[in-house]
Design an enzyme around this catalytic site. Sequence first.
Site, short mmCIF file in Angstrom:
data_model
loop_
_atom_site.label_atom_id
_atom_site.label_comp_id
_atom_site.label_asym_id
_atom_site.label_seq_id
_atom_site.Cartn_x
_atom_site.Cartn_y
_atom_site.Cartn_z
N HIS A 68 -4.05 6.70 1.18
CA HIS A 68 -4.21 5.38 0.56
C HIS A 68 -5.61 4.87 0.91
O HIS A 68 -6.02 4.95 2.08
CB HIS A 68 -3.14 4.42 1.06
CG HIS A 68 -3.52 2.98 0.88
ND1 HIS A 68 -3.86 2.48 -0.36
CD2 HIS A 68 -3.65 1.96 1.77
CE1 HIS A 68 -4.18 1.20 -0.22
NE2 HIS A 68 -4.07 0.88 1.06
N ASN A 94 -10.05 -1.32 -2.26
CA ASN A 94 -8.65 -1.01 -1.96
C ASN A 94 -7.79 -1.54 -3.10
O ASN A 94 -7.70 -2.75 -3.30
CB ASN A 94 -8.29 -1.67 -0.62
CG ASN A 94 -6.84 -1.48 -0.21
OD1 ASN A 94 -6.00 -1.20 -1.05
ND2 ASN A 94 -6.56 -1.68 1.06
N CYS A 132 0.81 -1.22 0.00
CA CYS A 132 0.00 0.00 0.00
C CYS A 132 0.84 1.27 0.00
O CYS A 132 0.39 2.32 -0.44
CB CYS A 132 -0.93 0.01 1.21
SG CYS A 132 -1.86 -1.51 1.31
N1 ACO Z 1 -18.85 -10.51 5.49
C1 ACO Z 1 -19.54 -10.85 6.60
N2 ACO Z 1 -18.94 -11.10 7.78
C2 ACO Z 1 -17.60 -11.02 7.82
C3 ACO Z 1 -16.82 -10.68 6.70
C4 ACO Z 1 -17.51 -10.42 5.50
N3 ACO Z 1 -16.87 -10.06 4.38
N4 ACO Z 1 -15.53 -10.68 7.05
C5 ACO Z 1 -15.47 -11.01 8.35
N5 ACO Z 1 -16.74 -11.22 8.82
C6 ACO Z 1 -17.13 -11.59 10.16
C7 ACO Z 1 -16.04 -12.29 10.91
O1 ACO Z 1 -16.03 -13.67 10.60
C8 ACO Z 1 -16.43 -12.03 12.33
O2 ACO Z 1 -17.46 -12.92 12.69
P1 ACO Z 1 -17.51 -13.56 14.16
O3 ACO Z 1 -17.65 -12.38 15.07
O4 ACO Z 1 -18.71 -14.42 14.08
O5 ACO Z 1 -16.22 -14.27 14.31
C9 ACO Z 1 -17.04 -10.63 12.29
O6 ACO Z 1 -17.38 -10.41 10.91
C10 ACO Z 1 -16.09 -9.56 12.74
O7 ACO Z 1 -14.82 -9.81 12.14
P2 ACO Z 1 -13.62 -8.83 12.33
O8 ACO Z 1 -12.50 -9.24 11.44
O9 ACO Z 1 -13.35 -8.64 13.79
O10 ACO Z 1 -14.32 -7.57 11.72
P3 ACO Z 1 -13.97 -6.08 11.88
O11 ACO Z 1 -15.13 -5.37 12.45
O12 ACO Z 1 -12.62 -5.87 12.46
O13 ACO Z 1 -13.88 -5.68 10.35
C11 ACO Z 1 -12.23 -5.38 8.70
C12 ACO Z 1 -13.00 -6.37 9.48
C13 ACO Z 1 -13.17 -4.56 7.83
C14 ACO Z 1 -11.25 -6.11 7.80
C15 ACO Z 1 -11.51 -4.45 9.70
O14 ACO Z 1 -10.81 -5.18 10.63
C16 ACO Z 1 -10.60 -3.54 9.04
O15 ACO Z 1 -10.99 -2.63 8.35
N6 ACO Z 1 -9.31 -3.72 9.26
C17 ACO Z 1 -8.32 -2.90 8.63
C18 ACO Z 1 -7.79 -3.68 7.58
C19 ACO Z 1 -7.81 -2.97 6.31
O16 ACO Z 1 -8.42 -1.98 6.05
N7 ACO Z 1 -7.07 -3.56 5.49
C20 ACO Z 1 -6.97 -3.00 4.25
C21 ACO Z 1 -5.74 -3.23 3.91
S1 ACO Z 1 -4.48 -2.29 4.72
C22 ACO Z 1 -3.77 -2.16 3.33
O17 ACO Z 1 -4.24 -1.42 2.55
C23 ACO Z 1 -2.88 -3.25 2.90
#
Ligand code: ACO
Length: 350
Positions: free
Chosen positions: A277, A307, A116
């Site tokens: 980003h 992204n 990124c």
């Molecule tokens: N659809 C439905 N449910 C989902 C999905 C999906 N696509 N993905 C995960 N879940 C579920 C999980 O299984 C979990 O279920 P559980 O509670 O029954 O176990 C629940 O949703 C919560 O999962 P978390 O991973 O804790 O979800 P969170 O609220 O943290 O959101 C996310 C996940 C959006 C990835 C968040 O953590 C985030 O934004 N992290 C930053 C990562 C990011 O932005 N990365 C981008 C890349 S950084 C870069 O650019 C390289």
Amino acid sequence: MKQVRTKIAGMGYYVPENVVTNDDLAKVMDTNDEWIQERTGIKERRYVTRMKETAATMGVEASKKAMEKAGVTAEDIDFVIFATLSPDYFFPGCGVLVQRELGLDKVGALDIRNQCSGFIYGLSVADQFIKTGMYKNILLIGGEAHSSGLDFSTRGRNVTVIFGDGAGAVVLQPTEEDGKGVLTTHLHSDGRYAEKLAFINPGSHGGAHTGNTEYYDEDVYGELMMTQKIMDAGDRYPNMEGPFVFKNAVRRFPEVINEALSATGHSVEDIDMLIPHQANLRISQFVQSIMGLPDDKVFNNIQKYGNTTAASIPIALCEAYDAGKVKDGDLVCLAAFGSGFTWASALIRW
Ligand code: ACO
């Protein structure tokens, strides 16, 4: 003597025609539009068409537009930098494919692997070459064909819904115009968290770092990159500890933006446009509120493209410029955080 700085002389981007909505993803995995929009802000993304589009081909299309805008031709380009985490080949890199497809002279082609932050890392490298007078027209590209390596089963949903394909390119040239151009760049990394957001197979690690030695038979040579056991376990996709990445991102973005501001004697009020980003809309909003920036000073387009990693900043910069949101004399801040972890910023006086 006037100071030579680097200016963006032309920009272009290319995204595939193929639009994939959240509802489309919900047909193949257990997810839904509401979850994706609430957690990431993403409504849709673009995917390459197989056999037609790749990180390099999209980079070439973006480059043609950037070169046209800059008023340069293939003969003028004297260096290529290509940032991607989803290259056409494991090796060689995409830089040489661009050199070939654009019919450039036998100029240097450098590939950047900083995910990124790749575009800003590339900008910083180009900036040094231009300031020292070594090159006059550098083509810097960020391009990603993520959809070719995502897990479309429910197991991969936390990663897969976030990423999209596309490319952006800029032509960088020297300028002596007073106070204009790239004012500063700042690059950082913290490899302690290399595996927190990573695509480790195929790779030559052979179980080192990860401890996954059960994937490798000691007496089998030549089968370290991708073993049948890795294939059987389905351990061949990107993985991400989402909440951990989120926490680090919202800390590092403001840190590195402030670093650029203080290195140049600016304050946050001086920023006319922040192009972060496009990791996740929630991350951008968090950063915006920590920095105290109003809505009209932060540009986001992740809603349309997801992204696109190394491509996200040049695509967003190009769209912001085309929309009249980046104007002559503006102070533009670029900032990124991602896998590595790596993070970076740049300040540009437009
Ligand atoms: N659809 C439905 N449910 C989902 C999905 C999906 N696509 N993905 C995960 N879940 C579920 C999980 O299984 C979990 O279920 P559980 O509670 O029954 O176990 C629940 O949703 C919560 O999962 P978390 O991973 O804790 O979800 P969170 O609220 O943290 O959101 C996310 C996940 C959006 C990835 C968040 O953590 C985030 O934004 N992290 C930053 C990562 C990011 O932005 N990365 C981008 C890349 S950084 C870069 O650019 C390289």
